[in-house]
Scaffold this motif. Structure first.
Motif, PDB file in Angstrom:
ATOM      1  N   PRO A  41       0.859  -1.269  -0.085  1.00 12.59           N
ATOM      2  CA  PRO A  41       0.050   0.074  -0.065  1.00 12.59           C
ATOM      3  C   PRO A  41       0.975   1.194   0.025  1.00 12.59           C
ATOM      4  N   ALA A  42       0.043   2.214  -0.563  1.00  8.58           N
ATOM      5  CA  ALA A  42       0.891   3.566  -0.758  1.00  8.58           C
ATOM      6  C   ALA A  42       1.355   4.338   0.645  1.00  8.58           C
ATOM      7  N   GLY A  43       0.278   3.995   1.657  1.00 13.74           N
ATOM      8  CA  GLY A  43       0.323   4.899   2.915  1.00 13.74           C
ATOM      9  C   GLY A  43       1.432   4.289   3.586  1.00 13.74           C
ATOM     10  N   GLY A  44       2.250   5.456   4.208  1.00 16.68           N
ATOM     11  CA  GLY A  44       3.110   5.234   5.370  1.00 16.68           C
ATOM     12  C   GLY A  44       4.355   4.766   4.907  1.00 16.68           C
ATOM     13  N   ALA A  45       5.577   5.594   5.195  1.00 16.49           N
ATOM     14  CA  ALA A  45       6.776   5.122   4.496  1.00 16.49           C
ATOM     15  C   ALA A  45       7.564   4.253   5.360  1.00 16.49           C
ATOM     16  N   ALA A  46       8.470   3.340   4.729  1.00 15.10           N
ATOM     17  CA  ALA A  46       9.279   2.399   5.593  1.00 15.10           C
ATOM     18  C   ALA A  46       9.905   2.828   6.766  1.00 15.10           C
ATOM     19  N   ALA A  47      10.444   4.329   6.659  1.00 22.33           N
ATOM     20  CA  ALA A  47      11.094   5.157   7.631  1.00 22.33           C
ATOM     21  C   ALA A  47      10.350   5.337   8.906  1.00 22.33           C
ATOM     22  N   ALA A  48       8.694   5.215   8.656  1.00 21.75           N
ATOM     23  CA  ALA A  48       8.027   5.164   9.884  1.00 21.75           C
ATOM     24  C   ALA A  48       7.686   3.932  10.565  1.00 21.75           C
ATOM     25  N   ALA A  49       8.194   3.023  10.008  1.00 21.25           N
ATOM     26  CA  ALA A  49       8.040   1.499  10.684  1.00 21.25           C
ATOM     27  C   ALA A  49       8.770   1.624  12.084  1.00 21.25           C
ATOM     28  N   ARG A  50       8.091   0.946  13.029  1.00 22.74           N
ATOM     29  CA  ARG A  50       8.844   0.796  14.440  1.00 22.74           C
ATOM     30  C   ARG A  50       8.395  -0.770  14.942  1.00 22.74           C
ATOM     31  N   PRO A  51       9.156  -1.152  15.960  1.00 19.57           N
ATOM     32  CA  PRO A  51       8.925  -2.542  16.313  1.00 19.57           C
ATOM     33  C   PRO A  51       7.508  -2.811  16.858  1.00 19.57           C
ATOM     34  N   GLY A  52       6.972  -4.063  16.740  1.00 22.17           N
ATOM     35  CA  GLY A  52       5.607  -4.487  17.353  1.00 22.17           C
ATOM     36  C   GLY A  52       5.784  -4.793  18.785  1.00 22.17           C
ATOM     37  N   THR A  53       5.016  -4.344  19.504  1.00 19.73           N
ATOM     38  CA  THR A  53       5.106  -4.787  21.121  1.00 19.73           C
ATOM     39  C   THR A  53       5.031  -6.188  21.444  1.00 19.73           C
ATOM     40  N   ALA A  54       5.869  -6.622  22.333  1.00 17.87           N
ATOM     41  CA  ALA A  54       5.687  -8.086  22.871  1.00 17.87           C
ATOM     42  C   ALA A  54       4.685  -8.115  23.801  1.00 17.87           C
ATOM     43  N   GLY A  55       3.446  -8.482  23.576  1.00 16.87           N
ATOM     44  CA  GLY A  55       2.432  -8.539  24.383  1.00 16.87           C
ATOM     45  C   GLY A  55       1.469  -7.517  24.241  1.00 16.87           C
ATOM     46  N   VAL A  56       0.282  -7.761  24.474  1.00 16.94           N
ATOM     47  CA  VAL A  56      -1.025  -6.681  23.935  1.00 16.94           C
ATOM     48  C   VAL A  56      -1.494  -5.908  25.405  1.00 16.94           C
ATOM     49  N   GLY A  57      -0.758  -6.198  26.350  1.00 16.85           N
ATOM     50  CA  GLY A  57      -1.045  -5.341  27.636  1.00 16.85           C
ATOM     51  C   GLY A  57      -2.048  -5.953  28.160  1.00 16.85           C
ATOM     52  N   ASP A  58      -2.396  -7.273  28.407  1.00 11.33           N
ATOM     53  CA  ASP A  58      -3.396  -7.983  29.084  1.00 11.33           C
ATOM     54  C   ASP A  58      -2.750  -8.064  30.570  1.00 11.33           C
ATOM     55  N   ARG A  59      -3.730  -7.502  31.630  1.00 11.71           N
ATOM     56  CA  ARG A  59      -3.219  -7.317  32.866  1.00 11.71           C
ATOM     57  C   ARG A  59      -2.853  -8.696  33.359  1.00 11.71           C
ATOM     58  N   LEU A  60      -3.677  -9.783  32.959  1.00 10.94           N
ATOM     59  CA  LEU A  60      -3.423 -10.956  33.586  1.00 10.94           C
ATOM     60  C   LEU A  60      -2.255 -12.005  32.847  1.00 10.94           C
ATOM     61  N   PHE A  61      -2.150 -11.564  31.934  1.00 12.06           N
ATOM     62  CA  PHE A  61      -1.201 -12.439  30.867  1.00 12.06           C
ATOM     63  C   PHE A  61      -0.577 -11.390  29.952  1.00 12.06           C
ATOM     64  N   PRO A  62       0.553 -10.466  30.487  1.00 13.41           N
ATOM     65  CA  PRO A  62       0.987  -9.252  29.758  1.00 13.41           C
ATOM     66  C   PRO A  62       2.035 -10.022  28.720  1.00 13.41           C
ATOM     67  N   ALA A  63       2.541 -11.137  28.879  1.00 19.24           N
ATOM     68  CA  ALA A  63       3.369 -11.734  27.876  1.00 19.24           C
ATOM     69  C   ALA A  63       2.687 -12.125  26.462  1.00 19.24           C
ATOM     70  N   LEU A  64       1.299 -12.522  26.625  1.00 23.78           N
ATOM     71  CA  LEU A  64       0.524 -13.199  25.560  1.00 23.78           C
ATOM     72  C   LEU A  64       0.218 -12.086  24.547  1.00 23.78           C
ATOM     73  N   GLY A  65       0.276 -12.656  23.449  1.00 28.34           N
ATOM     74  CA  GLY A  65       0.007 -11.686  22.243  1.00 28.34           C
ATOM     75  C   GLY A  65       0.841 -10.886  21.851  1.00 28.34           C
TER      76      GLY A  65
END
Length: 489
Positions: A41-65
Motif C-alpha cells: 500500500p502507498a500509505g506510510g513510508a518504511a522510515a515510519a516503521a517501528r517494532p511491534g510490541t511483545a504482549g498486548v497489555g493484558d493485565r493477567l497475561f502481559p506476555a501473551l499476544g
C-alpha cells in the motif's frame, strides 16, 4: 473450559449472521495471496516503521499476544511421530499490519526454529524466552497484508499453568493431544496467542502408522476436508472457516472410534471416542445432537459449520476444554459437563472474551446454561440452584466469594469458582431483574451481535440495560464487581 479440580470451566462435583468482512478460509486465502504478491500500500513510508510490541497489555497475561498486526489465517502443516514425540512444523501466517513494522514478535514456547521468511525474503530470527522476534528484510507497511513462514521442530512441551493444571502438547497412552487454555497453544505453533486476535485455520497433520501397521486417527477443529493413506503414514487436513482464538485450536492423535451423524438442523456431527471410554461414552453422539438443538433454541443459531466431541482416555488431566466445534474430554463426560462445553460454542468460542479478565462472560454463561438445562429437564429450577449456591449447599459453590468475577486477582485465578459459579449467579440476577422475555432476547442478541468476534464486560452490561430499558448499575456493582458476599435481595 471445565475443570475437575482447579482448571477453568465447570468444576466437577466432589462426587445466521457473520461479522463484517468475514470470508470463508478458501476465499480468504485467495484474497490474501493476491494481496501478498501485489504491491505494498502507498500509505506510510518504511522510515515510519517501528517494532511491534511483545504482549498486548493484558493485565493477567502481559506476555501473551503481540502488537502491530492482526492475524487472519494460520496454515499449519505438521509431521508428528508418536513413538518419539517429535514434531516438525511449517506455519504460514497471513496477517495485516496495524502499524509500520520494522520487526515483530510471535509467541512460541520451546521448539527450534529452522527458517523464517516474511513476504518471501529471509528474516532475521532472535529468541527472547517465549518470544520469537522476526526482523524482515524490508519493513512491513501499515495496512499491508503480509505472509510469514516459519519452519520449526523439536519435542513440544507440556506446561503446568499458573493454576497447576497441564496444558500444551500432552502425550497420551497412544498419541498426543494439544490443549491451549490459557497459554498452551504456544507450545506447538508460533502465532499471536491472545484471545483478541482470532483467525481461520487449516491444520494438516501427517503421522506414521504404528508398529502394527495400523493408522492413527487425527482429530481437529472444524471440518475434515481431506484424508490420505500414503502407505507408511496417514494425512488428515482439518479446516476452520470461522474465526477462532488460538487457545481453542486443537489436535488429537491416537486410536479412536469415529462416530458421524447429523443434528435435526442438518449440522454434521463428528465424535471421536477412545476405545477405553467406549462403553461409558455410548450415549455421547445422541447427547451432542440433543444439547446442540436445545441450545440453538435458547441462545440462537449454532455458530459453526460442524459440531461433535473428542472423548479421550487421559487419567490425571482432570479437566475438559471447549476446543472449537469439538470439545475435548479426558474421559466420558456426564450430562452437565457436556452441556457446559457445548454451550461454550456460543459463549467463549463464537463470542470470545476480549481480555482474560472477561472470562466470566464465557464461564458464567456456560455454567448458567447448565442451570437452564437442569431446569428444562426435570431437575431443580434456576431459582433453587441459585439458592443452593448462595447458601453453600451446591457442591460447586465453595470459594465463589473469593473475589469479584470480573476482576480475578492474577493469572492463576481465571479458573477459580467466582468466575464460574458466581458468574452464573450474576446472569441469574439479570434474568430476575429484566424478566424472561428481555433476558433471552439479551442472550440471543449477544450471540448474534458479536458472532465470531470478541466482546467485553462493559458491552454486556450496556446490552443488558439497553434491551431491558433498566438501570442495572446497582445489580452489577453488587454481584459482579464486589468481592464480598452480598445480602440476598
Amino acid at each position: 473450559m471445565t475443570p475437575q479440580t482447579t482448571r477453568s470451566g465447570r468444576p466437577r462435583p466432589a462426587v445466521p449472521g457473520r461479522p463484517s468482512g468475514w470470508l470463508p478460509a478458501t476465499a480468504l486465502l485467495l484474497a490474501m495471496t493476491t494481496s501478498c504478491t501485489g504491491s505494498a500500500p502507498a500509505g506510510g513510508a518504511a522510515a515510519a516503521a517501528r517494532p511491534g510490541t511483545a504482549g498486548v497489555g493484558d493485565r493477567l497475561f502481559p506476555a501473551l499476544g503481540n502488537g502491530g498486526y492482526d492475524v487472519v489465517h494460520y496454515g499449519l502443516t505438521l509431521d508428528y511421530v508418536p513413538e518419539t514425540n517429535h514434531l516438525k512444523g511449517r506455519a504460514v501466517i497471513t496477517a495485516r499490519a496495524t502499524q509500520g513494522l520494522s520487526r515483530f514478535d510471535l509467541d512460541l514456547t520451546g521448539l527450534r526454529v529452522r527458517t523464517a521468511t516474511v513476504q518471501g525474503a529471509k528474516a532475521h530470527v532472535a529468541r527472547r524466552d517465549d518470544e520469537l522476534v522476526l526482523t524482515p528484510a524490508k519493513a512491513v507497511r501499515k495496512g499491508e497484508t503480509f505472509r510469514t513462514v516459519v519452519t520449526y521442530e523439536g519435542t513440544p512441551r507440556t506446561l503446568q499453568g499458573d493454576d497447576g493444571g497441564l496444558e500444551g502438547w500432552i502425550e497420551t497412552d497412544d498419541g498426543a493431544t494439544a490443549l491451549g487454555q490459557p497459554t498452551g497453544s504456544t507450545t506447538w505453533f508460533p502465532g499471536n496467542h491472545h484471545p483478541s486476535d482470532k483467525a481461520t485455520y487449516d491444520i494438516t497433520v501427517t503421522v506414521p502408522k504404528d508398529e502394527d501397521g495400523d493408522p492413527y486417527d487425527v482429530v481437529g477443529n472444524g471440518t475434515l476436508i481431506a484424508e490420505e493413506d500414503k502407505g507408511g503414514a496417514v494425512v488428515r487436513h482439518w479446516r476452520t472457516e470461522e474465526p477462532m482464538a488460538s487457545y481453542l485450536a486443537h489436535v488429537s492423535v491416537g486410536h479412536f472410534e469415529i462416530h458421524k451423524g447429523w443434528t435435526d438442523d442438518d449440522l454434521p456431527v463428528y465424535v471421536a471416542v477412545d476405545p477405553d471410554e467406549s462403553e461409558d461414552a455410548a450415549g455421547v453422539v445422541d447427547a451432542v445432537k440433543e444439547v446442540v438443538d436445545w441450545a440453538g433454541d435458547r441462545f440462537g443459531p449454532y455458530p459453526f459449520s460442524s459440531t461433535g466431541a473428542v472423548v479421550d482416555h487421559l487419567p490425571g488431566l482432570d479437566y475438559a476444554l471447549e476446543t472449537q466445534t469439538r470439545p475435548y474430554f479426558d474421559e466420558a463426560p456426564d450430562e452437565a459437563l457436556l452441556v457446559h462445553e457445548l454451550a461454550h460454542q456460543w459463549f467463549g468460542d463464537s463470542v470470545t472474551p476480549r481480555t482474560w479478565k472477561d472470562m466470566w462472560l464465557s464461564e458464567g454463561l456456560a455454567t448458567y446454561a447448565e442451570w437452564l438445562w437442569e431446569e428444562d429437564h426435570g431437575g431443580r429450577d434456576t431459582k433453587e440452584i441459585f439458592r443452593d449456591f448462595y447458601d453453600g449447599r451446591d457442591t460447586e459453590s465453595e470459594g465463589i466469594w473469593a473475589f469479584p468475577p470480573a476482576d480475578p486477582p492474577g493469572a492463576g485465578h481465571v479458573s477459580d469458582p467466582p468466575v464460574y459459579g458466581r458468574g452464573a449467579m450474576v446472569v441469574h440476577k439479570v434474568r430476575e431483574a429484566v424478566g424472561d422475555e428481555a433476558f433471552f432476547d439479551i442472550l440471543r442478541t449477544w450471540t448474534r451481535r458479536h458472532r465470531h468476534g470478541n466482546a467485553d464486560t462493559r458491552q454486556f452490561v450496556d446490552l443488558c440495560e439497553a434491551r431491558s430499558g433498566k438501570d442495572l448499575t446497582g445489580l452489577f456493582d453488587t454481584w459482579l464487581f464486589t468481592g464480598k458476599k452480598p445480602s440476598r435481595t
